[in-house]
Design a protein around this motif. Structure first.
Motif, PDB file in Angstrom:
ATOM      1  N   LYS A  35     -32.315 -62.149  33.590  1.00 53.22           N
ATOM      2  CA  LYS A  35     -31.148 -61.766  32.953  1.00 53.22           C
ATOM      3  C   LYS A  35     -30.740 -60.826  33.118  1.00 53.22           C
ATOM      4  O   LYS A  35     -31.446 -60.195  32.583  1.00 53.22           O
ATOM      5  CB  LYS A  35     -30.899 -62.336  31.998  1.00 53.22           C
ATOM      6  CG  LYS A  35     -29.666 -62.579  30.919  1.00 53.22           C
ATOM      7  CD  LYS A  35     -29.643 -62.277  29.401  1.00 53.22           C
ATOM      8  CE  LYS A  35     -28.687 -62.359  29.078  1.00 53.22           C
ATOM      9  NZ  LYS A  35     -28.343 -61.714  27.428  1.00 53.22           N
ATOM     10  N   LEU A  36     -30.276 -60.855  33.746  1.00 54.29           N
ATOM     11  CA  LEU A  36     -28.910 -59.108  33.885  1.00 54.29           C
ATOM     12  C   LEU A  36     -27.915 -58.852  33.056  1.00 54.29           C
ATOM     13  O   LEU A  36     -26.511 -59.247  32.804  1.00 54.29           O
ATOM     14  CB  LEU A  36     -28.787 -59.236  35.644  1.00 54.29           C
ATOM     15  CG  LEU A  36     -27.946 -57.685  35.973  1.00 54.29           C
ATOM     16  CD1 LEU A  36     -28.421 -56.553  35.660  1.00 54.29           C
ATOM     17  CD2 LEU A  36     -27.494 -57.754  37.259  1.00 54.29           C
ATOM     18  N   THR A  37     -27.847 -57.652  32.183  1.00 55.40           N
ATOM     19  CA  THR A  37     -26.780 -57.228  31.608  1.00 55.40           C
ATOM     20  C   THR A  37     -25.816 -56.256  31.815  1.00 55.40           C
ATOM     21  O   THR A  37     -27.488 -55.239  32.787  1.00 55.40           O
ATOM     22  CB  THR A  37     -27.903 -56.802  29.913  1.00 55.40           C
ATOM     23  OG1 THR A  37     -28.127 -58.333  29.764  1.00 55.40           O
ATOM     24  CG2 THR A  37     -26.325 -56.786  29.219  1.00 55.40           C
ATOM     25  N   LEU A  38     -25.056 -56.071  31.967  1.00 58.29           N
ATOM     26  CA  LEU A  38     -24.134 -55.069  32.780  1.00 58.29           C
ATOM     27  C   LEU A  38     -23.600 -54.024  31.537  1.00 58.29           C
ATOM     28  O   LEU A  38     -23.154 -55.185  30.713  1.00 58.29           O
ATOM     29  CB  LEU A  38     -23.183 -55.520  33.843  1.00 58.29           C
ATOM     30  CG  LEU A  38     -23.788 -55.460  34.997  1.00 58.29           C
ATOM     31  CD1 LEU A  38     -22.706 -55.857  35.997  1.00 58.29           C
ATOM     32  CD2 LEU A  38     -25.017 -55.321  35.411  1.00 58.29           C
ATOM     33  N   LEU A  39     -23.645 -53.154  31.409  1.00 55.64           N
ATOM     34  CA  LEU A  39     -23.668 -52.002  30.034  1.00 55.64           C
ATOM     35  C   LEU A  39     -22.941 -50.687  30.664  1.00 55.64           C
ATOM     36  O   LEU A  39     -23.472 -50.842  31.590  1.00 55.64           O
ATOM     37  CB  LEU A  39     -24.400 -51.637  29.616  1.00 55.64           C
ATOM     38  CG  LEU A  39     -25.297 -53.393  29.044  1.00 55.64           C
ATOM     39  CD1 LEU A  39     -26.593 -52.395  27.969  1.00 55.64           C
ATOM     40  CD2 LEU A  39     -25.014 -53.475  28.096  1.00 55.64           C
ATOM     41  N   SER A  40     -21.749 -50.468  29.612  1.00 59.21           N
ATOM     42  CA  SER A  40     -21.010 -49.251  30.042  1.00 59.21           C
ATOM     43  C   SER A  40     -20.744 -48.567  29.313  1.00 59.21           C
ATOM     44  O   SER A  40     -20.067 -49.007  27.446  1.00 59.21           O
ATOM     45  CB  SER A  40     -19.767 -49.479  30.922  1.00 59.21           C
ATOM     46  OG  SER A  40     -19.059 -50.319  29.842  1.00 59.21           O
ATOM     47  N   SER A  41     -19.160 -47.798  28.667  1.00 55.72           N
ATOM     48  CA  SER A  41     -19.013 -46.758  27.850  1.00 55.72           C
ATOM     49  C   SER A  41     -17.718 -47.987  27.424  1.00 55.72           C
ATOM     50  O   SER A  41     -17.971 -48.811  28.273  1.00 55.72           O
ATOM     51  CB  SER A  41     -18.303 -45.574  28.584  1.00 55.72           C
ATOM     52  OG  SER A  41     -17.402 -46.115  29.467  1.00 55.72           O
ATOM     53  N   SER A  42     -16.967 -47.730  26.788  1.00 59.48           N
ATOM     54  CA  SER A  42     -16.264 -48.472  26.347  1.00 59.48           C
ATOM     55  C   SER A  42     -14.991 -49.053  27.353  1.00 59.48           C
ATOM     56  O   SER A  42     -14.509 -49.767  27.098  1.00 59.48           O
ATOM     57  CB  SER A  42     -16.095 -48.068  24.227  1.00 59.48           C
ATOM     58  OG  SER A  42     -15.403 -46.704  24.469  1.00 59.48           O
ATOM     59  N   ARG A  43     -14.440 -47.319  27.128  1.00 55.59           N
ATOM     60  CA  ARG A  43     -13.769 -47.328  28.607  1.00 55.59           C
ATOM     61  C   ARG A  43     -13.907 -48.672  29.931  1.00 55.59           C
ATOM     62  O   ARG A  43     -12.557 -48.722  29.844  1.00 55.59           O
ATOM     63  CB  ARG A  43     -13.828 -46.123  29.357  1.00 55.59           C
ATOM     64  CG  ARG A  43     -12.142 -45.159  29.952  1.00 55.59           C
ATOM     65  CD  ARG A  43     -12.896 -43.866  29.866  1.00 55.59           C
ATOM     66  NE  ARG A  43     -13.871 -43.438  30.129  1.00 55.59           N
ATOM     67  CZ  ARG A  43     -14.169 -43.364  32.011  1.00 55.59           C
ATOM     68  NH1 ARG A  43     -13.826 -43.970  32.825  1.00 55.59           N
ATOM     69  NH2 ARG A  43     -15.798 -42.874  32.282  1.00 55.59           N
ATOM     70  N   SER A  44     -15.176 -48.264  30.058  1.00 55.17           N
ATOM     71  CA  SER A  44     -15.253 -49.500  31.561  1.00 55.17           C
ATOM     72  C   SER A  44     -15.225 -50.831  31.211  1.00 55.17           C
ATOM     73  O   SER A  44     -15.456 -51.871  31.926  1.00 55.17           O
ATOM     74  CB  SER A  44     -16.464 -48.574  32.818  1.00 55.17           C
ATOM     75  OG  SER A  44     -15.777 -47.644  33.064  1.00 55.17           O
ATOM     76  N   ALA A  45     -15.529 -51.343  29.436  1.00 54.62           N
ATOM     77  CA  ALA A  45     -16.747 -52.300  28.965  1.00 54.62           C
ATOM     78  C   ALA A  45     -15.287 -53.134  29.249  1.00 54.62           C
ATOM     79  O   ALA A  45     -14.015 -53.215  29.339  1.00 54.62           O
ATOM     80  CB  ALA A  45     -16.331 -52.402  27.797  1.00 54.62           C
ATOM     81  N   GLY A  46     -15.464 -54.649  29.954  1.00 49.23           N
ATOM     82  CA  GLY A  46     -14.450 -55.952  30.352  1.00 49.23           C
ATOM     83  C   GLY A  46     -14.532 -56.228  31.610  1.00 49.23           C
ATOM     84  O   GLY A  46     -13.859 -57.104  32.223  1.00 49.23           O
ATOM     85  N   LYS A  47     -14.537 -54.401  32.291  1.00 50.06           N
ATOM     86  CA  LYS A  47     -14.251 -54.675  33.452  1.00 50.06           C
ATOM     87  C   LYS A  47     -15.623 -56.249  34.258  1.00 50.06           C
ATOM     88  O   LYS A  47     -16.503 -56.028  33.685  1.00 50.06           O
ATOM     89  CB  LYS A  47     -14.834 -53.553  34.493  1.00 50.06           C
ATOM     90  CG  LYS A  47     -13.597 -52.670  34.929  1.00 50.06           C
ATOM     91  CD  LYS A  47     -14.341 -51.275  35.461  1.00 50.06           C
ATOM     92  CE  LYS A  47     -13.188 -50.212  35.545  1.00 50.06           C
ATOM     93  NZ  LYS A  47     -12.893 -48.877  35.423  1.00 50.06           N
ATOM     94  N   ILE A  48     -14.948 -56.804  35.610  1.00 50.52           N
ATOM     95  CA  ILE A  48     -15.353 -57.893  35.486  1.00 50.52           C
ATOM     96  C   ILE A  48     -16.769 -56.752  37.419  1.00 50.52           C
ATOM     97  O   ILE A  48     -16.110 -56.521  38.053  1.00 50.52           O
ATOM     98  CB  ILE A  48     -15.552 -59.214  36.341  1.00 50.52           C
ATOM     99  CG1 ILE A  48     -14.113 -59.400  35.423  1.00 50.52           C
ATOM    100  CG2 ILE A  48     -15.820 -59.904  37.120  1.00 50.52           C
ATOM    101  CD1 ILE A  48     -15.080 -60.241  34.051  1.00 50.52           C
ATOM    102  N   VAL A  49     -17.530 -57.304  37.699  1.00 49.14           N
ATOM    103  CA  VAL A  49     -18.804 -56.979  38.151  1.00 49.14           C
ATOM    104  C   VAL A  49     -19.361 -58.651  39.685  1.00 49.14           C
ATOM    105  O   VAL A  49     -19.922 -58.731  38.727  1.00 49.14           O
ATOM    106  CB  VAL A  49     -19.362 -55.954  38.307  1.00 49.14           C
ATOM    107  CG1 VAL A  49     -20.071 -55.569  38.757  1.00 49.14           C
ATOM    108  CG2 VAL A  49     -18.936 -54.791  37.465  1.00 49.14           C
ATOM    109  N   ILE A  50     -18.966 -58.270  40.633  1.00 49.90           N
ATOM    110  CA  ILE A  50     -19.901 -59.305  41.006  1.00 49.90           C
ATOM    111  C   ILE A  50     -20.604 -59.171  41.384  1.00 49.90           C
ATOM    112  O   ILE A  50     -21.324 -57.930  42.155  1.00 49.90           O
ATOM    113  CB  ILE A  50     -18.694 -59.710  42.378  1.00 49.90           C
ATOM    114  CG1 ILE A  50     -17.646 -60.012  41.824  1.00 49.90           C
ATOM    115  CG2 ILE A  50     -19.216 -61.080  43.242  1.00 49.90           C
ATOM    116  CD1 ILE A  50     -17.199 -61.006  41.493  1.00 49.90           C
ATOM    117  N   VAL A  51     -21.710 -59.413  41.179  1.00 52.95           N
ATOM    118  CA  VAL A  51     -23.637 -59.341  41.865  1.00 52.95           C
ATOM    119  C   VAL A  51     -23.983 -60.904  42.725  1.00 52.95           C
ATOM    120  O   VAL A  51     -23.991 -62.183  42.134  1.00 52.95           O
ATOM    121  CB  VAL A  51     -24.611 -58.918  40.296  1.00 52.95           C
ATOM    122  CG1 VAL A  51     -25.933 -58.391  41.040  1.00 52.95           C
ATOM    123  CG2 VAL A  51     -23.456 -58.047  39.567  1.00 52.95           C
TER     124      VAL A  51
END
Lengths: 352, 352
Positions: A35-51
């Motif tokens: 399972k891959l979990t992508l995390l960031s600061s609240s500023r970038s949270a919600g962005k969609i990344v295609i993996v």
């Protein structure tokens, strides 16, 4: 991007220049991910990344984010690592941290697999990934140390702007366009975003990377000095560095002078050694104008070495030119490589 | 551009990047010119050059061109100098030669006025102007040598493309535009026009300036090594160089490590010395991010020095960052300055 058996992997700083490379490297190297979990600061949270064709929503990194995570790759700045890496460890994850937060902590191994893989065994949950400019240099120096001993290193760097993040690449490109169009430029990012003064990088060279210390060296220079000694386990190694930012997007270059301990070693001996060294590609054929250049090293995991020659006055002194993709071996690849070795060494348990 | 009293001056290579700067520098410095003759290869002969509002037709340089010439500034390539400088001398001119043709000739003084003006007295008609990257380094090193002795120098350069001529500047700019537009590039000039391979310079760094020698060093590196010893009169000085071309149009930068002979000298002592040194501007205030950068040095005759700091392991070792306009102090200004000193020292006779 998931398989039945494998590891729960989190990438912290998933939207940054290095984070993006970490994700791509995990895919490219076929790292066994459950399972891959992508995390960031609240500023970038919600962005969609295609993996690998799959949409992943980036979530805000919080202590709870690390529940069930086996391996967490951090590259979201030192403060985020200081706050959240211990939380991840507390929840059973092993952290590979690409910031400077824990690098000089005596309890934290600082690892370049080609150099000191064995230090992985000493970890307390966190493994630090060294500074980009340090990594490529020690990969080239380690085989030399091992065979001939190493006494002194003087390095001058030629560093790409991507070391300062994606916004610095954008600044270089936009500024270059403006200058070609005879428009005024207003530097905002380089050399150090949080410093008072910002300078033009297009068609220029800035002898400052990271902030200045009281001793006249920048933190980048001190990182190269201190980290090299720690990784190579030579506290008495003489190392000095001058770090310079160039109008290059990706790949750092280094002019490295080094003195060995052994006598009667030739430049050809060093070349023969580096030809078969792990992680090194020798590109050294002056007659045919073959030497490494940053533009040719982008996208490769390797460290490219050339221009190896004896100093003309100091028999134990040599010069070489070392180039590598600062986002890959200098950051993402070295982090993923550490994760791979942790798996191989059985230092992280597989989920079934 | 002429006056009743003064000198008949010829500029050979008048249409080149350095030749153009020589003409502008003669004007800017108000050099006492009675008659100005602009010479070039047959290829560029016939071109019109405007000097101080007056049209000058560029003539083909021939032995006869030097009849009545007092001072001839050569910058049209080594072969032209080898052929025509002796012809100019035969006709009574004193030659200041900006090519490498006579630099290492033991009978020819190699002069940087701030360092070895006295050598002008030893001339046999020709005075050689050193290589650009050498000049700026010795201007910064000479006060240090004089006060503290000098033992060893290791330099890594960050050189502008203008050192390879006007066509290299054009190549950098055109190539940069193409890359920004995602167009293919076909390098034709750099690193060395007459070499087999040409490489991208835009957003890149090329560790080759001039051709390679058998010992693995380039001629540019050997020029820095040999010329520094000759100019500073220290045959036993340990000097080593790595020369690198950057995507910068004008002004060379250098990361210079040096070891002095004296004990108990601090970085502040070196700074105090360079603050008042001839031809040097000290820009060294890390706290306020003040250091020299190539983009800021274009158009100045001076050599800018900053980032002076003690090596952390070697008490007699120091690092500094040296920047100067390679077309001015590195070429045109140093040549005109030599001409000025020749006049001041009475080594060339004035026409009335």
């Amino acid at each position: 991007m998931s398989q039945q058996n494998g590891f729960n992997v989190a990438v912290v700083g998933a939207t940054g220049a290095v984070g993006q490379q970490m994700i791509q490297t995990l895919v490219k190297e076929k790292f066994p991910i459950k399972k891959l979990t992508l995390l960031s600061s609240s500023r970038s949270a919600g962005k969609i990344v295609i993996v690998n064709g799959e949409e992943h929503t980036v979530l805000e990194a919080k202590p709870e984010s690390f529940e069930g995570v086996d391996i967490a790759l951090f590259s979201a700045g030192g403060n985020v690592s200081k706050e959240l890496a211990p939380e991840a460890v507390k929840r059973g994850a092993i952290v590979v941290d690409n910031t400077s937060a824990f690098r000089m902590d005596p309890e934290t191994p600082l690892v370049v697999p080609e150099v000191n893989e064995g230090d992985l065994h000493l970890h307390n949950g966190i493994i630090a990934n060294p500074n980009c400019s340090t990594i490529q240099m020690v990969v080239a120096l380690e085989p030399i140390r091992k065979h001939f001993g190493l006494k002194k290193v003087i390095v001058s760097t030629y560093q790409a702007v991507s070391g300062a993040g994606a916004s610095a690449i954008e600044e270089l490109m936009e500024q270059t366009k403006s200058i070609l169009n005879n428009e005024a430029v207003e530097p905002k990012i380089l050399p150090v975003k949080s410093d008072n003064n910002h300078y033009q990088i297009a068609f220029n060279a800035i002898p400052q990377i990271d902030k200045f210390q009281e001793n006249g060296y920048t933190y980048e220079e001190m990182k190269m000095i201190n980290e090299t000694k720690k990784i190579m386990h030579i506290p008495k190694l003489q190392v000095s560095a001058t770090c310079v930012r160039l109008p290059v997007a990706v790949s750092h270059s280094e002019s490295v002078y080094f003195e060995i301990e052994a006598d009667d070693v030739s430049a050809n001996d060093i070349k023969a050694l580096l030809k078969d060294a792990p992680g090194v590609i020798l590109q050294d054929d002056p007659e045919n104008q073959i030497y490494p250049m940053p533009a040719n090293c982008v996208g490769s995991n390797d460290v490219f070495v050339g221009r190896i020659r004896n100093d003309l006055d100091e028999k134990r002194g040599f010069h070489m030119w070392v180039v590598s993709d600062n986002l890959l071996k200098g950051a993402a690849w070295n982090s993923v490589q550490i994760a791979e070795r942790l798996v191989k060494l059985g230092l992280v348990g597989e989920r079934e």
